[in-house]
Design an enzyme around this catalytic site. Structure first.
Site, PDB file in Angstrom:
ATOM      1  N   GLU A  47      11.096 -11.156   0.688  1.00 24.56           N
ATOM      2  CA  GLU A  47      10.826 -10.206  -0.402  1.00 24.56           C
ATOM      3  C   GLU A  47      11.746  -9.002  -0.191  1.00 24.56           C
ATOM      4  OE1 GLU A  47       7.202  -8.042   0.289  1.00 24.56           O
ATOM      5  OE2 GLU A  47       6.863  -7.632  -1.837  1.00 24.56           O
ATOM      6  N   ASN A 110       9.000  -6.309  -8.811  1.00 25.38           N
ATOM      7  CA  ASN A 110       9.277  -6.893  -7.498  1.00 25.38           C
ATOM      8  C   ASN A 110       9.520  -8.374  -7.774  1.00 25.38           C
ATOM      9  OD1 ASN A 110       9.289  -7.827  -4.882  1.00 25.38           O
ATOM     10  ND2 ASN A 110       7.531  -6.595  -4.227  1.00 25.38           N
ATOM     11  N   LYS A 127       6.428 -10.403  -9.180  1.00 27.75           N
ATOM     12  CA  LYS A 127       5.182 -10.299  -8.406  1.00 27.75           C
ATOM     13  C   LYS A 127       4.043  -9.766  -9.271  1.00 27.75           C
ATOM     14  CE  LYS A 127       3.621  -8.143  -4.056  1.00 27.75           C
ATOM     15  NZ  LYS A 127       4.141  -7.324  -2.912  1.00 27.75           N
ATOM     16  N   GLU A 146       3.659   0.165  -4.150  1.00 26.97           N
ATOM     17  CA  GLU A 146       4.126  -0.825  -5.122  1.00 26.97           C
ATOM     18  C   GLU A 146       3.539  -0.557  -6.488  1.00 26.97           C
ATOM     19  OE1 GLU A 146       3.719  -4.405  -2.080  1.00 26.97           O
ATOM     20  OE2 GLU A 146       4.964  -4.880  -3.781  1.00 26.97           O
ATOM     21  N   CYS A 172       4.734 -12.187  -1.545  1.00 25.59           N
ATOM     22  CA  CYS A 172       3.931 -11.388  -0.644  1.00 25.59           C
ATOM     23  C   CYS A 172       2.435 -11.360  -0.935  1.00 25.59           C
ATOM     24  CB  CYS A 172       4.506  -9.983  -0.570  1.00 25.59           C
ATOM     25  SG  CYS A 172       3.992  -9.166   0.935  1.00 25.59           S
TER      26      CYS A 172
HETATM   27  N1  ING Z   1       2.496  -6.287   1.687  1.00 24.96           N
HETATM   28  C1  ING Z   1       1.238  -6.586   2.230  1.00 24.96           C
HETATM   29  C2  ING Z   1       0.814  -8.021   2.005  1.00 24.96           C
HETATM   30  O1  ING Z   1       0.155  -8.396   1.065  1.00 24.96           O
HETATM   31  C3  ING Z   1      -1.140  -6.004   2.485  1.00 24.96           C
HETATM   32  C4  ING Z   1       0.169  -5.619   1.838  1.00 24.96           C
HETATM   33  C5  ING Z   1      -1.224  -6.215   3.861  1.00 24.96           C
HETATM   34  C6  ING Z   1      -2.249  -6.206   1.719  1.00 24.96           C
HETATM   35  C7  ING Z   1      -2.443  -6.604   4.445  1.00 24.96           C
HETATM   36  C8  ING Z   1      -3.480  -6.572   2.266  1.00 24.96           C
HETATM   37  C9  ING Z   1      -3.565  -6.769   3.640  1.00 24.96           C
HETATM   38  O2  ING Z   1       1.165  -8.802   2.896  1.00 24.96           O
HETATM   39  C10 ING Z   1       3.023  -6.530   0.442  1.00 24.96           C
HETATM   40  N2  ING Z   1       4.311  -6.136   0.252  1.00 24.96           N
HETATM   41  O3  ING Z   1       2.380  -7.070  -0.467  1.00 24.96           O
END
Ligand code: ING
Length: 303
Positions: A47, A110, A127, A146, A172
């Site tokens: 990503e 994204n 996304k 985001e 992601c």
């Molecule tokens: N990053 C993280 C993801 O979904 C996150 C944000 C981390 C959300 C942990 C919930 C728990 O892996 C992105 N860029 O979406």
């Protein structure tokens, strides 16, 4: 019959601020050349593979923000990657920040693209599930903006016929939502590609920090098994501008088993020959036509 697609999951180490796009593209081409030399049919990048993951910090100035987005794809800076791929007949997935100025207002997404072995863009995903927040949280060690820097994707979840099978994409946080895999599998997806930038801690939920790696794998292994598809997930890993991100770039079979996984937090190729026909047995177990009963599930508003 077997339909083997040899895939390189190309984990990226950190991309520091101030590193030129040209330098980043050269790094991507090096990995692509290694994957092609190893006989891979497809290389999957992360990503936002061209820039640091800028949603991790507060940016007021729109001009400063714009520098992280691509106005066109391909464009002169990224073209060498397209050329290197087509010359070696290797397909690729590339995640990047998209600025769409074609309409009546600028729109920011994204985004990821799927490029076939001839160098043509065959698919695009924007996304849908945007985590984090739109407000500035200065007390947090890093932001996840985001919701401020992107709109939710308007292209849905789609599949494309390429590489001898049906391929879908997500990005992601999409991987944490069961709908992602089911909507793709209902369209026949046998292989789902995704990139991610995942911090190894969640400022609002420190109690989950010990589970970050487990949750990352859990959602994808379940998604692969319950939908009978391969999943290739590629990290931007390591400490990038002070934010420590997980690695665990992973290739998961329709059985839900992890078949290959990165060991480092830097640039690393994770390669596996994925037999798309392994999905057949699991699609018999999870025969959507014969076994799913949506009209028995009860009325769920906006389901
Ligand atoms: N990053 C993280 C993801 O979904 C996150 C944000 C981390 C959300 C942990 C919930 C728990 O892996 C992105 N860029 O979406």
């Amino acid at each position: 019959m077997t339909r083997i697609v040899k895939i390189a999951a190309a984990q990226s180490g950190p991309i520091p601020l101030g590193v030129s796009r040209e330098t980043v593209v050269r790094r991507l081409i090096e990995k692509l050349q290694a994957a092609a030399a190893d006989g891979c049919d497809l290389i999957v990048f992360s990503e936002c593979a061209l820039t640091p993951f800028f949603p991790h910090w507060w940016i007021e100035n729109e001009e400063e923000l714009d520098q992280y987005y691509e106005l066109r794809m391909p464009n002169p800076v990224v073209q060498p990657l397209f050329d290197a791929a087509a010359a070696r007949q290797i397909a690729f997935y590339l995640g990047y920040a998209e600025l769409d100025v074609a309409g009546d207002r600028p729109r920011r997404f994204n985004t990821s693209i799927l490029v076939d072995k001839a160098g043509a863009i065959v698919g695009k995903h924007r996304k849908i599930h945007l985590p984090g927040h739109a407000d500035h949280r200065p007390d947090n060690p890093f932001q996840n903006l985001e919701k401020r820097y992107f709109e939710s994707g308007d292209l849905g979840f789609q599949t494309w016929s390429t590489l001898g099978g049906k391929v879908g994409m997500c990005i992601c946080n999409d991987r944490r939502w069961p709908e992602t895999y089911r909507v793709l599998a209902l369209q026949g997806a046998e292989l789902i590609l995704l990139g991610y930038n995942t911090p190894d801690n969640i400022p609002e939920h420190p109690e989950m920090d010990r589970l970050v790696n487990f949750h990352h794998q859990l959602c994808m292994q379940a998604g692969a098994y319950q939908n009978g598809c391969w999943i290739v997930a590629v990290a931007k890993a390591g400490v990038e501008e002070g934010v420590s991100q997980i690695g665990l770039t992973t290739i998961i079979a329709p059985s839900g088993e992890i078949k290959a996984q990165s060991q480092s937090l830097g640039d690393e190729l994770v390669v596996f020959p994925c037999d798309l026909d392994e999905s057949i047995a699991y699609r018999e177990l999870f025969d959507f036509q014969a076994n799913r009963r949506p009209h028995h599930y009860g009325l769920i508003a906006e389901s």
